[in-house]
Motif scaffolding. Structure first.
Motif, mmCIF file in Angstrom:
data_model
loop_
_atom_site.group_PDB
_atom_site.id
_atom_site.type_symbol
_atom_site.label_atom_id
_atom_site.label_comp_id
_atom_site.label_asym_id
_atom_site.label_seq_id
_atom_site.Cartn_x
_atom_site.Cartn_y
_atom_site.Cartn_z
ATOM 1 N N GLU A 252 33.632 -36.004 -44.308
ATOM 2 C CA GLU A 252 32.169 -36.009 -44.158
ATOM 3 C C GLU A 252 31.881 -36.457 -42.728
ATOM 4 O OE1 GLU A 252 30.166 -38.939 -46.628
ATOM 5 O OE2 GLU A 252 31.246 -40.597 -45.715
ATOM 6 N N ARG B 26 37.901 -30.540 -46.638
ATOM 7 C CA ARG B 26 38.298 -31.091 -47.941
ATOM 8 C C ARG B 26 39.306 -30.142 -48.571
ATOM 9 N NH1 ARG B 26 32.389 -33.115 -50.334
ATOM 10 N NH2 ARG B 26 31.877 -34.262 -48.443
ATOM 11 N N GLU C 48 39.990 -28.728 -51.246
ATOM 12 C CA GLU C 48 39.416 -28.434 -52.559
ATOM 13 C C GLU C 48 40.464 -27.810 -53.478
ATOM 14 O OE1 GLU C 48 36.503 -29.254 -53.551
ATOM 15 O OE2 GLU C 48 35.277 -29.564 -51.759
ATOM 16 N N PHE D 47 30.703 -20.911 -50.945
ATOM 17 C CA PHE D 47 30.047 -22.070 -51.575
ATOM 18 C C PHE D 47 30.938 -23.309 -51.485
ATOM 19 C CE2 PHE D 47 29.149 -24.921 -55.081
ATOM 20 C CZ PHE D 47 27.796 -25.134 -54.877
ATOM 21 N N THR E 34 34.472 -24.400 -49.781
ATOM 22 C CA THR E 34 35.596 -24.014 -48.932
ATOM 23 C C THR E 34 36.328 -25.267 -48.455
ATOM 24 O OG1 THR E 34 34.023 -23.946 -47.114
ATOM 25 C CG2 THR E 34 34.579 -21.847 -48.124
ATOM 26 N N GLN F 242 28.763 -29.604 -41.984
ATOM 27 C CA GLN F 242 27.706 -30.412 -42.591
ATOM 28 C C GLN F 242 26.599 -30.666 -41.575
ATOM 29 O OE1 GLN F 242 29.838 -33.910 -44.136
ATOM 30 N NE2 GLN F 242 29.414 -33.134 -46.195
ATOM 31 N N GLU G 115 24.106 -33.616 -41.334
ATOM 32 C CA GLU G 115 23.799 -34.881 -41.998
ATOM 33 C C GLU G 115 22.880 -35.726 -41.130
ATOM 34 O OE1 GLU G 115 27.064 -35.860 -45.158
ATOM 35 O OE2 GLU G 115 27.757 -36.522 -43.208
ATOM 36 N N TYR H 5 29.637 -44.508 -53.270
ATOM 37 C CA TYR H 5 28.845 -45.238 -52.285
ATOM 38 C C TYR H 5 27.359 -45.271 -52.635
ATOM 39 C CZ TYR H 5 28.446 -40.314 -50.954
ATOM 40 O OH TYR H 5 28.264 -38.958 -50.994
ATOM 41 N N GLU I 187 24.446 -27.174 -56.213
ATOM 42 C CA GLU I 187 23.982 -28.059 -55.131
ATOM 43 C C GLU I 187 24.108 -27.427 -53.743
ATOM 44 O OE1 GLU I 187 26.384 -31.606 -54.901
ATOM 45 O OE2 GLU I 187 25.687 -32.038 -52.871
ATOM 46 N N VAL I 188 23.033 -27.563 -52.976
ATOM 47 C CA VAL I 188 23.064 -27.132 -51.576
ATOM 48 C C VAL I 188 23.029 -28.361 -50.668
ATOM 49 C CG1 VAL I 188 21.935 -25.736 -49.808
ATOM 50 C CG2 VAL I 188 21.719 -25.097 -52.195
ATOM 51 N N ARG J 203 22.601 -44.916 -49.870
ATOM 52 C CA ARG J 203 23.963 -45.465 -49.746
ATOM 53 C C ARG J 203 23.936 -46.984 -49.598
ATOM 54 N NH1 ARG J 203 27.837 -40.850 -47.316
ATOM 55 N NH2 ARG J 203 29.338 -42.546 -47.359
ATOM 56 N N GLU K 177 20.625 -41.135 -46.760
ATOM 57 C CA GLU K 177 21.336 -40.013 -46.147
ATOM 58 C C GLU K 177 20.791 -38.691 -46.669
ATOM 59 O OE1 GLU K 177 25.921 -39.054 -45.869
ATOM 60 O OE2 GLU K 177 25.290 -39.015 -47.952
ATOM 61 N N SER L 210 22.249 -34.909 -46.668
ATOM 62 C CA SER L 210 23.524 -34.265 -46.340
ATOM 63 C C SER L 210 23.525 -32.826 -46.857
ATOM 64 C CB SER L 210 24.658 -35.056 -46.991
ATOM 65 O OG SER L 210 25.881 -34.393 -46.778
ATOM 66 N N GLY M 15 25.088 -28.788 -46.530
ATOM 67 C CA GLY M 15 26.180 -27.932 -46.068
ATOM 68 C C GLY M 15 25.556 -26.730 -45.375
ATOM 69 N N ARG N 248 26.598 -23.537 -47.141
ATOM 70 C CA ARG N 248 25.878 -23.345 -48.415
ATOM 71 C C ARG N 248 24.427 -22.956 -48.164
ATOM 72 N NH1 ARG N 248 27.838 -27.838 -52.814
ATOM 73 N NH2 ARG N 248 30.043 -27.344 -52.578
HETATM 74 N N1 GAP Z 1 28.073 -37.539 -46.714
HETATM 75 C C1 GAP Z 1 27.800 -37.252 -48.069
HETATM 76 C C2 GAP Z 1 28.496 -36.085 -48.563
HETATM 77 O O1 GAP Z 1 29.381 -35.562 -47.914
HETATM 78 P P1 GAP Z 1 28.600 -34.420 -50.575
HETATM 79 O O2 GAP Z 1 27.639 -34.242 -51.713
HETATM 80 O O3 GAP Z 1 30.038 -34.599 -50.879
HETATM 81 O O4 GAP Z 1 28.035 -35.667 -49.762
HETATM 82 C C3 GAP Z 1 27.212 -32.932 -48.978
HETATM 83 O O5 GAP Z 1 28.440 -33.210 -49.580
HETATM 84 C C4 GAP Z 1 27.003 -31.446 -48.831
HETATM 85 O O6 GAP Z 1 28.103 -30.870 -48.129
HETATM 86 C C5 GAP Z 1 26.930 -30.694 -50.149
HETATM 87 O O7 GAP Z 1 25.633 -30.708 -50.676
HETATM 88 C C6 GAP Z 1 27.355 -29.299 -49.736
HETATM 89 O O8 GAP Z 1 26.254 -28.579 -49.209
HETATM 90 C C7 GAP Z 1 28.331 -29.555 -48.616
HETATM 91 N N2 GAP Z 1 29.724 -29.434 -49.117
HETATM 92 C C8 GAP Z 1 30.441 -30.391 -49.723
HETATM 93 N N3 GAP Z 1 31.667 -29.939 -50.022
HETATM 94 C C9 GAP Z 1 31.720 -28.655 -49.603
HETATM 95 C C10 GAP Z 1 32.709 -27.630 -49.629
HETATM 96 N N4 GAP Z 1 33.922 -27.843 -50.102
HETATM 97 N N5 GAP Z 1 32.385 -26.417 -49.113
HETATM 98 C C11 GAP Z 1 31.173 -26.179 -48.585
HETATM 99 N N6 GAP Z 1 30.201 -27.110 -48.528
HETATM 100 C C12 GAP Z 1 30.461 -28.328 -49.026
#
Ligand code: GAP
Length: 440
Positions: free
Chosen positions: A154, A186, A188, A196, A198, A203, A205, A254, A271-272, A278, A311, A313, A315, A318
């Motif tokens: 993040e 990440r 994933e 959506f 990846t 981000q 933020e 958090y 979720e977008v 926090r 915060e 945050s 993507g 997304r």
């Molecule tokens: N700093 C807080 C945080 O990172 P999160 O809900 O884990 O919170 C925030 O992520 C945003 O980041 C999500 O709403 C999404 O839009 C984007 N996001 C998270 N993981 C993602 C992924 N693997 N691929 C694309 N977008 C992602």
């Protein structure tokens, strides 16, 4: 309408928005490359977000911190210990799932009684195993203990560890915010639904530092502001956007309060963006792990405190998928696919099309192009019939088609064709700049 994710993926490839990464090697899972139109669209969206945050708010400033940071940051933030996804495997068909892909009833049962959603067998699913989502790498020439580093999962932590430097340099007073756009990574487990989810993404933020006690009302204010961004700036269909408030058992490690902004994608509501309270979790953790004071000194009141953080945050990828899915329209009557993008974010604002390749029309078209180019992203297009050119631009989401014909040479008028209605107006070339300026 056939607004499926497959059709959106096909359009993105055909028109140069988004490609699967490393496709000549058979692809690389959960990574995507942004083509000429994709990067334009991404830039337009991120610029609107940046403007909204840092230009329309006097007390929010920007930052661009490193992707690699001191590894202790990730211990302090809780990501080393708690940034895990429970992973479930099917021993029979080898399908892999995140635990949250199963419904509540299934999660309450013994896993050997739950059916594998892919092959349908019962008794083949493993118990959930914890899987850390951070990518590890090494700094320096040798891989040994003590050189380990993480690709940031993040962007937020880069803001927290710099917040006092930013506050001091810019003489900011609580409440104030720091905004950042940047890559996050990440590992994933499940990569589905195109861009959506990846493994590499961006981000946008913003961390808002507030006095404890004011946090819950500021949280509510930011929820509304962020929802309005989708309605009023991106102009996403209001029926397809909603809040999802997290119940306590869904909160991240958090967060005290969390609310998602969700969009109804072709694969369902998802979720977008997340808005999180926090608290002082991150700052107090950094104080503990670094041994440095992280508190803010409120001079007028002569008091020191650890600010709470609200915060927002989002993507970027997304958000881009949101506007693509929202704009995708199959115009059956006219046998065409149109991206009804808000003209403000359309990758190309107008296509300048000479009706034929001769009689001085290309020269006149290029002249008009050169007038518009300094202000607008416009393209010159003389390939194929005028109908085919319009339809190609409809798929790219280009709001205006400008046609230069023989009459243009006589009276300096051009035809402006509007993407959504296909209505055509004949106007003087001198009015074109103003017309585009008004709509973009
Ligand atoms: N700093 C807080 C945080 O990172 P999160 O809900 O884990 O919170 C925030 O992520 C945003 O980041 C999500 O709403 C999404 O839009 C984007 N996001 C998270 N993981 C993602 C992924 N693997 N691929 C694309 N977008 C992602």
């Amino acid at each position: 309408m056939n607004k499926t994710i497959e059709n959106i993926v096909a359009l993105c490839k055909r028109r140069g928005f988004i490609f699967q990464s490393s496709s000549i090697y058979g692809g690389f899972a959960a990574i995507y490359d942004y083509g000429p139109l994709g990067i334009e669209l991404k830039n337009q969206i991120s610029q609107l977000w940046w403007k909204e945050m840092t230009q329309f708010h006097d007390n929010i400033v920007g930052l661009d911190s490193g992707i690699l940071m001191h590894p202790k940051i990730w211990e302090a933030s809780g990501h080393v210990g708690a940034f895990n996804d429970p992973l479930i495997d099917c021993k029979k068909c080898k399908a892999r799932y995140r635990e949250d892909e199963f419904d509540l009833n299934e999660k309450k049962q013994d896993w050997n009684k739950v059916k594998c959603p892919n092959c349908g067998s019962i008794g083949s699913l493993t118990e959930p195993r914890q899987f850390n989502l951070m990518f590890k790498t090494h700094t320096g020439p040798v891989e040994e203990t003590g050189t380990e580093a993480y690709l940031r999962p993040e962007t937020a932590q880069g803001i927290y560890v710099n917040y006092l430097l930013v506050q001091g340099a810019m003489r900011l007073k609580v409440p104030f915010g720091i905004a950042q756009i940047g890559k996050a990574f990440r590992n994933e487990i499940i990569a589905r639904n195109f861009i959506f989810r990846t493994r590499e993404f961006e981000q946008m933020e913003m961390q808002y530092f507030v006095k404890p006690g004011t946090d819950s009302s500021v949280f509510e204010e930011w929820k509304i502001k962020r929802l309005n961004f989708y309605h009023d700036v991106l102009k996403v269909n209001k029926d397809k956007i909603r809040f999802h408030q997290h119940p306590d058992d869904e909160l991240a490690h958090y967060a005290k309060e969390a609310c998602d902004i969700e969009y109804e994608f072709p694969f369902g509501w998802s979720e977008v963006e997340g808005i999180h309270n926090r608290t002082d979790f991150d700052l107090s953790q950094h104080e503990k792990f670094s041994g440095k004071k992280m508190s803010y000194f409120d001079q007028p009141n002569n008091e020191r405190f650890l600010p709470y953080i609200i915060e927002t945050s989002a993507g970027l990828n997304r958000m881009l998928l949101t506007v693509l899915a929202d704009a995708y329209w199959e115009d059956k009557e006219n046998d065409r696919i149109v991206l009804k993008l808000n003209p403000k974010i359309a990758p190309i604002k107008a296509a300048i099309c000479p009706l034929t390749k001769k009689d001085g029309l290309p020269e006149k078209a290029r002249k008009i192009l050169s007038i518009l180019k300094p202000k607008f992203k416009v393209v010159y297009d003389q390939q194929g019939s005028i109908g085919k050119r319009y339809y190609r631009q409809d798929e790219a989401g280009t709001p205006f088609g400008i046609t230069i014909d023989h009459q243009t040479l006589e009276d300096n008028t051009i035809t402006v064709r509007h993407r959504d209605t296909q209505k055509q107006d004949r106007i003087s070339t001198d009015r074109l700049f103003d017309l585009m300026n008004e709509s973009l």
